[in-house]
Design a protein around this motif. Structure first.
Motif, PDB file in Angstrom:
ATOM      1  N   ILE A 181       0.866  -1.179   0.000  1.00 31.27           N
ATOM      2  CA  ILE A 181       0.000   0.000   0.000  1.00 31.27           C
ATOM      3  C   ILE A 181       0.904   1.231   0.000  1.00 31.27           C
ATOM      4  CG2 ILE A 181      -1.894   1.195   1.135  1.00 31.27           C
ATOM      5  CD1 ILE A 181      -2.635  -1.640   0.337  1.00 31.27           C
ATOM      6  N   GLY A 182       0.816   2.050  -1.032  1.00 36.45           N
ATOM      7  CA  GLY A 182       1.729   3.193  -1.092  1.00 36.45           C
ATOM      8  C   GLY A 182       1.212   4.287  -1.987  1.00 36.45           C
ATOM      9  N   GLY A 183       2.153   5.063  -2.529  1.00 39.52           N
ATOM     10  CA  GLY A 183       1.787   6.171  -3.387  1.00 39.52           C
ATOM     11  C   GLY A 183       1.562   7.449  -2.603  1.00 39.52           C
ATOM     12  N   MET A 184       1.163   8.477  -3.309  1.00 38.35           N
ATOM     13  CA  MET A 184       1.008   9.795  -2.690  1.00 38.35           C
ATOM     14  C   MET A 184      -0.148   9.864  -1.700  1.00 38.35           C
ATOM     15  SD  MET A 184       1.880  12.468  -5.723  1.00 38.35           S
ATOM     16  CE  MET A 184       3.502  12.432  -6.501  1.00 38.35           C
ATOM     17  N   GLY A 185      -1.121   8.967  -1.869  1.00 34.24           N
ATOM     18  CA  GLY A 185      -2.199   8.942  -0.904  1.00 34.24           C
ATOM     19  C   GLY A 185      -1.713   8.600   0.481  1.00 34.24           C
ATOM     20  N   VAL A 186      -0.759   7.670   0.564  1.00 36.06           N
ATOM     21  CA  VAL A 186      -0.191   7.261   1.846  1.00 36.06           C
ATOM     22  C   VAL A 186       0.873   8.249   2.312  1.00 36.06           C
ATOM     23  CG1 VAL A 186       1.162   5.484   3.027  1.00 36.06           C
ATOM     24  CG2 VAL A 186      -0.684   4.816   1.477  1.00 36.06           C
ATOM     25  N   MET A 187       1.758   8.621   1.391  1.00 32.96           N
ATOM     26  CA  MET A 187       2.893   9.466   1.744  1.00 32.96           C
ATOM     27  C   MET A 187       2.486  10.863   2.187  1.00 32.96           C
ATOM     28  SD  MET A 187       5.586   8.670  -1.332  1.00 32.96           S
ATOM     29  CE  MET A 187       6.460  10.195  -0.964  1.00 32.96           C
ATOM     30  N   MET A 188       1.512  11.447   1.491  1.00 38.01           N
ATOM     31  CA  MET A 188       1.275  12.876   1.643  1.00 38.01           C
ATOM     32  C   MET A 188      -0.176  13.244   1.940  1.00 38.01           C
ATOM     33  SD  MET A 188       3.523  13.288  -1.740  1.00 38.01           S
ATOM     34  CE  MET A 188       3.126  14.945  -2.232  1.00 38.01           C
ATOM     35  N   PHE A 189      -1.078  12.814   1.047  1.00 34.76           N
ATOM     36  CA  PHE A 189      -2.453  13.299   1.149  1.00 34.76           C
ATOM     37  C   PHE A 189      -3.186  12.733   2.359  1.00 34.76           C
ATOM     38  CE2 PHE A 189      -7.001  12.657  -0.085  1.00 34.76           C
ATOM     39  CZ  PHE A 189      -7.384  13.978   0.110  1.00 34.76           C
ATOM     40  N   GLY A 190      -3.085  11.420   2.578  1.00 37.68           N
ATOM     41  CA  GLY A 190      -3.810  10.799   3.681  1.00 37.68           C
ATOM     42  C   GLY A 190      -3.533  11.432   5.033  1.00 37.68           C
ATOM     43  N   PRO A 191      -2.256  11.557   5.433  1.00 38.05           N
ATOM     44  CA  PRO A 191      -1.974  12.169   6.730  1.00 38.05           C
ATOM     45  C   PRO A 191      -2.491  13.605   6.835  1.00 38.05           C
ATOM     46  CG  PRO A 191      -0.037  11.045   5.876  1.00 38.05           C
ATOM     47  CD  PRO A 191      -1.048  11.058   4.766  1.00 38.05           C
ATOM     48  N   THR A 192      -2.467  14.325   5.713  1.00 35.78           N
ATOM     49  CA  THR A 192      -2.940  15.706   5.709  1.00 35.78           C
ATOM     50  C   THR A 192      -4.456  15.758   5.852  1.00 35.78           C
ATOM     51  OG1 THR A 192      -1.100  16.273   4.231  1.00 35.78           O
ATOM     52  CG2 THR A 192      -2.863  17.890   4.458  1.00 35.78           C
ATOM     53  N   LEU A 193      -5.159  14.859   5.144  1.00 36.31           N
ATOM     54  CA  LEU A 193      -6.616  14.840   5.243  1.00 36.31           C
ATOM     55  C   LEU A 193      -7.063  14.420   6.633  1.00 36.31           C
ATOM     56  CD1 LEU A 193      -9.084  15.313   3.367  1.00 36.31           C
ATOM     57  CD2 LEU A 193      -9.243  12.837   3.155  1.00 36.31           C
ATOM     58  N   LEU A 194      -6.330  13.508   7.253  1.00 38.70           N
ATOM     59  CA  LEU A 194      -6.680  13.101   8.616  1.00 38.70           C
ATOM     60  C   LEU A 194      -6.611  14.285   9.577  1.00 38.70           C
ATOM     61  CD1 LEU A 194      -4.866   9.644   8.862  1.00 38.70           C
ATOM     62  CD2 LEU A 194      -7.340  10.046   8.928  1.00 38.70           C
ATOM     63  N   GLU A 195      -5.762  15.237   9.270  1.00 42.98           N
ATOM     64  CA  GLU A 195      -5.609  16.410  10.143  1.00 42.98           C
ATOM     65  C   GLU A 195      -6.576  17.531   9.795  1.00 42.98           C
ATOM     66  OE1 GLU A 195      -2.071  19.497  11.629  1.00 42.98           O
ATOM     67  OE2 GLU A 195      -1.594  17.782  10.337  1.00 42.98           O
TER      68      GLU A 195
END
Length: 402
Positions: free
Chosen positions: A99-113
């Motif tokens: 499981i990877g890509g920009m969704g994991v690296m960047m967008f997901g953590p930002t959306l969670l916040e």
């Protein structure tokens, strides 16, 4: 040695370790050992084999591809101690996170916040399952290092925005399902006029044109938006909050681009094994004494970096998330990555100069392309010069002198 993980009963961790081992034995095909993450590959997701798909689904269903993300959105809900056990056990058998890509690296953590509850429930599960691929709409032809100068405009049209403009260096844009994008919603203020918008890459008016690199690959694109309609519910945060959200996302990006926090060695054979193969060995040691010393230095520097990155990330998480220290990790991590590629090319000698044709193994050809691709790592995600400015101003407290 004291651990950075929160205290947890040894027996509970032992039970969890046994659970992980059982899961890996049942779900990780030995044939995938040493392979890569197709979802995160710069060559796109089309290389995912049926075995890789099964492995991705197994990890996604457990939430272990995003082990510390909240369980209610599809994450693993693991503690830091459990996540370390999972990483250790995966490394032990040569398993990699599918499981990877920009969704994991960047967008997901930002959306969670910053995202609303509705946005989290809509978008996070697709990321944790590796089913939705995201790309980044930041840089523009006239707004590279000066990102705040972006001009892609989102006009308010009642219940939706109408987006017009162009982005460039859109990594994976030709394969992405969705784009997290910085757009201008107010032309009167450079920074406060920027908003963070989520755009469907299949929407009418979205066009991508791949850009071919010197390495021969086309991992990124020019992206054009022509009268693209975007629902108002795709606005993350408030209008004008995009610069704040966008900078936060960049901190996640820089941490991940650096390899920060990784408990695994960089992909591929060890430098020592490669040197013994191409240069030769004497009494079990690399025959070339100077090369041996430089490889040893790189190994020590990389290990020191890994330990530092793990400590920094643990401290940052305790303090509420990533910080400007991500600029240090990005600067050092990418430099070490480039040094490793340079050493590989030197070790391989004439076999490290191939581009195509007979006489070269696929691994040797891949190493040449990786060496060339790696030149970009000190530029994208914020150049080394930009990172040095951030370090000087926000960490060291140095001020500009006129």
């Amino acid at each position: 040695m004291a651990t950075l993980a929160e205290p947890q009963a040894g027996s509970a961790l032992d039970d969890f370790r046994a659970e992980v081992r059982s899961f890996l034995e049942a779900n990780f095909p030995p044939s995938l050992k040493g392979k890569g993450n197709a979802l995160a590959s710069v060559e796109g997701p089309t290389r995912e084999t049926p075995e890789m798909t099964a492995w991705r689904k197994a990890m996604g269903e457990r939430g272990w591809g995003t082990p510390t993300w909240p369980k209610e959105y599809g994450g693993g809900g693991l503690s830091k101690a459990e996540a370390r056990v999972l990483a250790d056990e995966m490394a032990r058998v040569g398993a990699w996170n599918p499981i990877g890509g920009m969704g994991v690296m960047m967008f997901g953590p930002t959306l969670l916040e910053y995202g609303s509850e509705e946005q989290k429930r809509e978008h996070i599960p697709g990321i944790t399952m590796g089913e939705v691929r995201w790309c980044q709409g930041y840089s523009e032809p006239n707004a590279g290092s000066d990102l705040a100068n972006l001009q892609t405009f989102a006009a308010d049209a009642g219940d939706h925005y109408v987006v017009n403009g162009q982005k460039t260096w859109t990594s994976g844009g030709q394969w992405a399902d969705k784009c997290f994008c910085l757009v201008r919603t107010d032309k009167s203020d450079k920074h406060k006029g920027i908003s963070f918008l989520l755009i469907d890459m299949t929407a009418p008016g979205v066009e991508v044109k791949p850009i071919k690199m010197i390495s021969g690959m086309s991992p990124f694109c020019e992206t054009f938006f022509t009268d693209v309609k975007v629902p108002k519910e795709n606005l993350v945060g408030q209008e004008g909050q995009g610069w704040t959200i966008g900078k936060r996302l960049l901190q996640h990006e820089r941490t991940n681009l650096s390899g920060g926090g990784s408990r695994l060695q960089m992909s591929g054979p060890s430098l020592a094994d490669l040197a013994k193969k191409f240069v030769g060995e004497e009494d079990g040691k690399i025959a070339d004494r100077d090369l041996r010393a430089r490889i040893a230095k790189w190994e020590m520097d990389w290990r020191a970096f890994q330990l530092t990155a793990m400590r920094v990330m643990a401290e940052s998480k305790a303090a509420g998330g990533v910080s400007e220290v991500s600029s240090i990790l990005k600067t050092i991590g990418t430099k070490l990555g480039q040094e490793r590629s340079e050493l590989i090319i030197e070790i391989e000698g004439l076999q490290g100069l191939g581009w195509e044709g007979e006489g070269y193994s696929q691994e040797e050809l891949n190493n040449v392309r990786a060496w060339l691709f790696g030149k970009a790592t000190t530029i994208y995600g914020g150049s080394t010069e930009v990172q040095n400015n951030i370090i000087a101003k926000r960490i060291l407290g140095m001020l500009d002198h006129q």
